[in-house]
Design a protein around this motif. Sequence first.
Motif: not given
Length: 108
Positions: A46-50
């Motif tokens: 989830i890329e930067d949503a992590a």
Amino acid sequence: MTAKPGFRYDMTIEDIGVAGNQYIELVWKSLYDSMHDQLTIAFREIEDAAYGLYLDQLMPTLFDSLEESGFEAVEPLKEDDFVIGKCLLFRNSNRGKEVQDFLECYTS
């Protein structure tokens, strides 16, 4: 985490900032280290949503302490609001529902 910020209702906004920053400085690294593998896997998906996974662990103690001291930490929520870290409100977020579903699945 057993550390807790020392908020009081009579504090100035500057004092609240100092206490909040002291808490974060005290706990951020050990929490990050303990979550590193989980965050790395989540980032691939989830890329930067992590970052939401991390903030869900880091921020609630801070917001709970504010509320225990008599402060209102978040405005009333609306049905489609996306919240991470207990009180970090993302309203009208395009990815909000997708990320929220992933976080709920990943942390269950």
